[in-house]
Scaffold this active site. Structure first.
Site, PDB file in Angstrom:
ATOM      1  N   HIS A  19       0.865  -1.183   0.000  1.00  0.00           N
ATOM      2  CA  HIS A  19       0.000   0.000   0.000  1.00  0.00           C
ATOM      3  C   HIS A  19       0.901   1.232   0.000  1.00  0.00           C
ATOM      4  O   HIS A  19       1.476   1.581   1.022  1.00  0.00           O
ATOM      5  CB  HIS A  19      -0.913  -0.008   1.221  1.00  0.00           C
ATOM      6  CG  HIS A  19      -1.768   1.207   1.287  1.00  0.00           C
ATOM      7  ND1 HIS A  19      -2.871   1.366   0.486  1.00  0.00           N
ATOM      8  CD2 HIS A  19      -1.673   2.341   2.012  1.00  0.00           C
ATOM      9  CE1 HIS A  19      -3.418   2.543   0.731  1.00  0.00           C
ATOM     10  NE2 HIS A  19      -2.708   3.161   1.648  1.00  0.00           N
TER      11      HIS A  19
ATOM     12  N   ASP B 105      -7.576   1.749   2.184  1.00  0.00           N
ATOM     13  CA  ASP B 105      -7.229   2.711   3.234  1.00  0.00           C
ATOM     14  C   ASP B 105      -8.069   3.985   3.210  1.00  0.00           C
ATOM     15  O   ASP B 105      -7.757   4.935   3.921  1.00  0.00           O
ATOM     16  CB  ASP B 105      -5.729   3.062   3.092  1.00  0.00           C
ATOM     17  CG  ASP B 105      -5.191   3.826   4.288  1.00  0.00           C
ATOM     18  OD1 ASP B 105      -5.724   3.632   5.397  1.00  0.00           O
ATOM     19  OD2 ASP B 105      -4.245   4.612   4.113  1.00  0.00           O
TER      20      ASP B 105
ATOM     21  N   ASP C 149       1.116   5.076  -0.343  1.00  0.00           N
ATOM     22  CA  ASP C 149       0.368   6.332  -0.381  1.00  0.00           C
ATOM     23  C   ASP C 149       1.006   7.256  -1.411  1.00  0.00           C
ATOM     24  O   ASP C 149       2.219   7.472  -1.400  1.00  0.00           O
ATOM     25  CB  ASP C 149       0.351   6.951   1.014  1.00  0.00           C
ATOM     26  CG  ASP C 149      -0.497   6.117   1.967  1.00  0.00           C
ATOM     27  OD1 ASP C 149      -1.679   5.917   1.660  1.00  0.00           O
ATOM     28  OD2 ASP C 149       0.033   5.642   2.992  1.00  0.00           O
TER      29      ASP C 149
ATOM     30  N   HIS D 201      -6.014   9.820  -0.886  1.00  0.00           N
ATOM     31  CA  HIS D 201      -6.611   9.803   0.463  1.00  0.00           C
ATOM     32  C   HIS D 201      -5.724  10.351   1.590  1.00  0.00           C
ATOM     33  O   HIS D 201      -6.096  10.203   2.766  1.00  0.00           O
ATOM     34  CB  HIS D 201      -7.144   8.408   0.803  1.00  0.00           C
ATOM     35  CG  HIS D 201      -6.093   7.335   0.938  1.00  0.00           C
ATOM     36  ND1 HIS D 201      -5.876   6.373  -0.020  1.00  0.00           N
ATOM     37  CD2 HIS D 201      -5.207   7.066   1.913  1.00  0.00           C
ATOM     38  CE1 HIS D 201      -4.911   5.557   0.367  1.00  0.00           C
ATOM     39  NE2 HIS D 201      -4.484   5.965   1.537  1.00  0.00           N
TER      40      HIS D 201
HETATM   41 ZN   LIG Z   1      -3.056   4.982   2.662  1.00  0.00          ZN
END
Ligand SMILES: [Zn+2]
Length: 1016
Positions: free
Chosen positions: A262, A374, A264, A578
């Site tokens: 994951h 997420d 970001d 996000h």
């Molecule tokens: Zn995230």
């Protein structure tokens, strides 16, 4: 038998840690290390490779925050190591207890081709297996000194979050830099013992399996000569073979493991660093796929693929090859894993359009699952958007973070505001960074709420955010968990394989209706106001740019700016990531976002101006035309068209002094009374005589709360913030403001703390709307600023706009689920009503709000208070969050039905534009004869065919019939999906007749039409 269980368990831990793991690399020689540090931002690979080096030694400090060092390691494989497996061990100074969020490296060969990433839990580079002896080793590491922002004492304010404030103190010390012999047998023994030791701890103490494993482990430890681990590891493994071969029970939970990281797209690092994080992790993963035939890796976010394509083409070539083999799986079909609360209707749709199109064009694949592990909550508008994008599944893990209420299902149908149902899965492993630990696997099986009717769950497996993704250790553990007694079974699978099995085994899953509200991170609707306003403004400008450029293309032949709009959309979509739009990134990210939005704004304004001027004709000898980009008629100008400006009569607009201080504003539709403290004590809808403001209360009251959450400062507001409040009633000045000829206004100035605020309350001729413009020079710390509207309305629920419609939330707190929604999201409006009369609060600026109710002692009536959330001032991760000047626009609309709320929301967000030209008027490209059918977008088709694409939705929540007519000769109209492909999924009806299209849509239904103009 005597119970010596804990003795054996403790023995296992110590022997593993102090004897067996240290034997993984039994022999080593130091590498020769040199370094060059780039003077500023990262440099191209060729430049980094060619730069002159200076010596650096193990133990030396390196790496000012955000700097890049090119580290070269050189050595020779000793002749004595011939036939053995040799690896380089490169420890940049990692903290292995933190799998990402710190320094990282990407290893290159001398020719510049990438090898793999270096991460805290992934510090090895395979040199040779078997080695010949005498090989020369020369590798270069592009090492990024990303500082640790979220430390062991988390959420402390830090200046490290922007290179402008981070200073130049070195962040790391070079640790082990060796060539070493890798003992494969010891490594396999470590994997055996870890899997069995972790399994053992999860098994019931009164079950035989736990003791079978314990005794096998004991025999294995007995078989090890602690002075010769390498020589006895094989014998130790033999003792474990039996318990490892015992198969899982038939009812075992089945885990589909998906290799994953994951990452970001920006968060505790700037966007430019994500480009490199993705390159390092994908270099790791493509290398791992070559070593491990069963492994499958999945990566979402088309933007991240686009970055590797542009910046690390060699890595991208490896990705493309692995995708073609079906082992590197593009997931999610979105441009980024965006927030879903705040993006507007079109933007949410375009996330899928651009994500899916990229995967189709680059790889020829179309995935059917939305992948948002997420994201901080999911709107009721999302299911329809997912379906209209041609997808049918959703995965998220985040709702397990809710603080109060435990979600009742892991696999279910999620129903949105329009009735669309999406098959949804929450991984019961409760993490998107699974590392194949026994504890995680057992938790997934135990936690799974759909036992008895379903057996499958998914486990996204790998370190994210600079942790490097899945490791060879995770794969080794998964192999042992494939079919192991006492454990859930584990298989590497693509998300689609999981969803197909999960759907097949669960034909009647439970249904959850409405939004998936995350009971956490509620302040992300308010933090970093400028980023949020940049998003809003960009969305509005994109709507106008597409509309006017399409109109000008058809009418005047002006070239449609396909390339510019594509690029601008992608930039706006990226910033809906996000941690960007929610305001939870470091200062650097938000500083850049503000500049980016400003540049996009200029570019879009220029596109709009060029198209409108082309439509308006020559300025010379022209008159003033009013362009209306809103989907509703405004004074003289039709929706999506332009009409000559007329001198608007200031009918009935008056401002008079009020006895006892303050003013009364009137325009024949509303009478608004402002008291001597600049607060609205009355707002009467003159058509009905109905008072809007609750008796004894004052509206547009600014309220200031202390706001210091227990953690996650930029993300969270904790409920106790409401326990203290200061009403900002002090007035510095209250005056009649200069307004336009057709409006009256008063201006109130206040100061509080270190801040000042000026509000202008304006009543315009012909508008049943009190506009409130707020300018705040904000210099508070850890405070929350709200604007309160206590309304005399009795209602159980209120409506808040979301994508392609609105959803209802309760005004009460009967249950813990309702109480937890103490801060929620709106797009352009919040609406409340009693049968026959309602009121809307609309905004062009903010997303957060809260609604509460009280019953008055004096008259027994109900006061429902809506408060818009204006500003916060958290200090982590950006210590200067929201300091400075902000402008907001809100409005109070007494007497508004839901259709009025929809219309006023658009009108306040899309102000008219005045252009001088010779044209009599500009007729809209398309017109609708039904107010409930709202045009969301008018654009030219992305395929360059010249077709006009129009997206329409039913906005009021009921059924609507209407006729769409075109001002160009219509050859045909085809319903499409969001990607503008012919689609038969429309649930209402779409019928072409003559020069128009008859539409009959269901509540909140959206339909995309591709309209072909007749030629000749
Ligand atoms: Zn995230």
């Amino acid at each position: 038998m005597h119970d010596d269980r804990s003795l054996v368990e403790s023995r296992l831990k110590r022997v593993l840690e102090e004897r067996i793991r240290p034997a993984l690399y039994p022999e080593s020689v130091p590498l020769e290390v040199t370094v060059w540090t780039a003077p500023g931002e990262p440099v191209p690979v060729a430049e980094g490779l060619a730069a002159p080096r200076t010596p650096i030694a193990v133990g030396d400090a390196w790496g000012a925050p955000w700097s890049t060092s090119w580290i070269t390691v050189a050595g020779t494989v000793p002749e004595a190591w011939a036939g053995r497996t040799v690896e380089a061990l490169i420890d940049l100074g990692f903290d292995a207890n933190m799998p990402g969020f710190q320094c990282e490296g990407l290893v290159y060969r001398p020719d510049g081709s990438p090898v793999k990433g270096l991460n805290p839990q992934n510090q090895w580079v395979r040199i040779a297996a078997p080695a010949a002896g005498g090989e020369q080793v020369l590798l270069h590491v592009e090492a990024a000194a990303n500082p640790v922002i979220l430390d062991y004492h988390p959420f402390l304010p830090t200046e490290l979050g922007d290179k402008d404030t981070a200073g130049d103190r070195p962040q790391y010390k070079l640790a082990r830099m060796d060539l070493a012999v890798f003992d494969e047998t010891v490594w396999q023994l470590v994997m055996d013992l870890e899997v069995l030791g972790e399994l053992m701890e999860e098994l019931p103490v009164d079950g035989a399996r736990r003791w079978d494993v314990l005794r096998a482990v004991e025999r294995s430890l007995d078989a090890i000569d602690l002075q010769d681990v390498n020589g006895t590891a094989a014998a130790a493994r033999e003792q474990l073979a039996g318990v490892l071969a015992s198969p899982a029970v038939p009812s075992a939970h089945r885990i589909s493991a998906v290799g994953h990281a994951h990452i970001d797209s920006a968060w505790l690092w700037p966007l430019r660093e994500t480009v490199r994080k993705v390159a390092r992790t994908t270099a790791n993963m493509t290398a791992l796929l070559e070593d491990e035939p069963d492994f499958v890796y999945t990566m979402s976010q088309a933007q991240q693929y686009a970055w590797i394509k542009e910046h690390r083409p060699e890595v991208y070539a490896r990705v493309k090859k692995a995708v073609a083999e079906g082992r590197f799986v593009p997931a999610g079909g979105m441009w980024v894993e965006s927030d879903t609360n705040m993006p507007g209707s079109e933007a949410m749709a375009r996330q899928f359009v651009h994500g899916k199109r990229f995967f189709l064009e680059e790889f020829g694949v179309e995935n059917q699952e939305a992948w948002l592990p997420d994201t901080f909550g999911f709107t009721g508008g999302l299911p329809q958007i997912i379906r209209n994008a041609g997808s049918k599944w959703l995965l998220t893990q985040k709702i397990s973070w809710s603080q109060v209420n435990k979600f009742p299902h892991h696999t279910f149908l999620w129903e949105g505001i329009d009735g669309t149902r999406i098959f949804t899965h929450f991984p019961p492993v409760d993490t998107y960074n699974c590392s194949m630990k026994g504890k995680e696997i057992a938790h997934a099986a135990r936690n799974f709420k759909d036992k008895g009717v379903a057996r499958h769950s998914i486990a996204p497996t790998g370190w994210g955010d600079g942790g490097g993704g899945t490791t060879r250790e995770m794969i080794a553990k998964a192999a042992r968990l494939r079919d192991l007694e006492g454990s859930a079974t584990v298989r590497w699978e693509r998300p689609a394989e999981f969803f197909e099995k999960a759907e097949a085994e669960y034909p009647n899953p439970p249904v959850w209706v409405g939004e998936l509200y995350l009971e956490l991170h509620r302040a992300t609707l308010t933090s970093q106001a400028k980023t949020k306003q940049g998003n809003r403004r960009s969305e509005n400008l994109l709507r106008e740019a597409e509309l006017w450029c399409a109109t000008a293309a058809l009418r005047t032949g002006l070239a449609y700016p396909y390339e510019e709009l594509d690029r601008i959309w992608k930039t706006v979509l990226l910033h809906q990531f996000h941690d960007i739009l929610p305001g939870s990134s470091i200062a650097w990210v938000h500083r850049e976002a503000e500049a980016t939005y400003a540049a996009l704004g200029e570019e879009l304004e220029a596109l709009i101006e060029r198209a409108q001027q082309a439509l308006a004709g020559d300025r010379a000898g022209g008159h003033e035309l009013v362009f209306n980009g809103a989907p509703h008629t405004r004074s003289a100008a039709p929706a999506g068209g332009a009409a000559p400006a007329s001198a608007a009569p200031a009918d009935g607009c008056a401002v008079t002094a009020r006895a006892g201080g303050g003013f009364v504003l009137e325009n024949g539709l509303l009478s608004v009374t402002v008291d001597g403290e600049g607060l609205v004590v009355s707002a009467v809808d003159l058509a009905t005589g109905r008072e809007t403001v609750a008796p004894g209360e004052r509206a547009n009251l600014l309220q200031l709360h202390p706001d210091f959450p227990n953690m996650w400062d930029a993300w969270d507001v904790d409920q106790f913030y409401r326990n203290s409040v200061t009403d900002l009633t002090g007035v510095d000045a209250l005056t009649v403001s200069l307004a336009a000829p057709d409006a009256v206004a008063v201006r109130v100035a206040r100061s509080f703390g270190s801040s000042t605020v000026v509000q202008t309350l304006t009543l315009r001729a012909g508008a049943r709307r009190l506009d409130i413009d707020t300018e705040v020079d904000w210099h508070e710390t850890e405070k929350f600023l709200k604007a309160a509207f206590p309304l005399d309305v009795h209602t159980e629920r209120y409506a808040a706009e979301t994508q392609f419609g609105h959803l209802y939330r309760p005004t009460h707190t009967n249950t813990s689920w309702e109480a937890a929604k103490f801060e929620a999201c709106n797009h352009r409006f919040v609406h409340l009503d009693e049968p026959g009369w309602g009121v809307a609060l609309v905004t062009a600026s903010t997303y957060g709000h809260d609604v509460t109710r009280t019953v008055r002692a004096a008259d027994g009536g109900t006061t429902t208070t809506v408060r818009f959330s204006l500003l916060r001032a958290p200090r982590f991760p950006d210590p200067q969050t929201d300091q400075g000047l902000h402008r907001f626009r809100h409005a109070l609309v007494p007497g508004a039905g839901i259709a009025d709320a929809v219309r006023e929301g658009y009108l306040i967000s899309l102000p008219e534009r005045r252009v001088t030209g010779t044209a009599d008027a500009v007729r809209p490209l398309v017109e609708l004869d039904e107010d409930a059918l709202v045009v969301s977008a008018v654009k030219l088709a992305d395929d360059g065919s010249g077709d006009v694409v129009v997206r329409v939705y039913e906005a009021n929540g009921g059924r609507a019939r209407g006729r769409l007519t075109t001002s160009f000769p219509l050859a045909g109209a085809v319903p499409c999906d969001l990607l503008e492909r012919p689609w038969d999924g429309t649930r209402g009806s779409v019928t072409v007749s003559g020069d128009g299209v008859e539409l009959a849509l269901r509540p909140f239904e959206l339909v995309t039409l591709r309209l072909t103009a007749a030629t000749g």
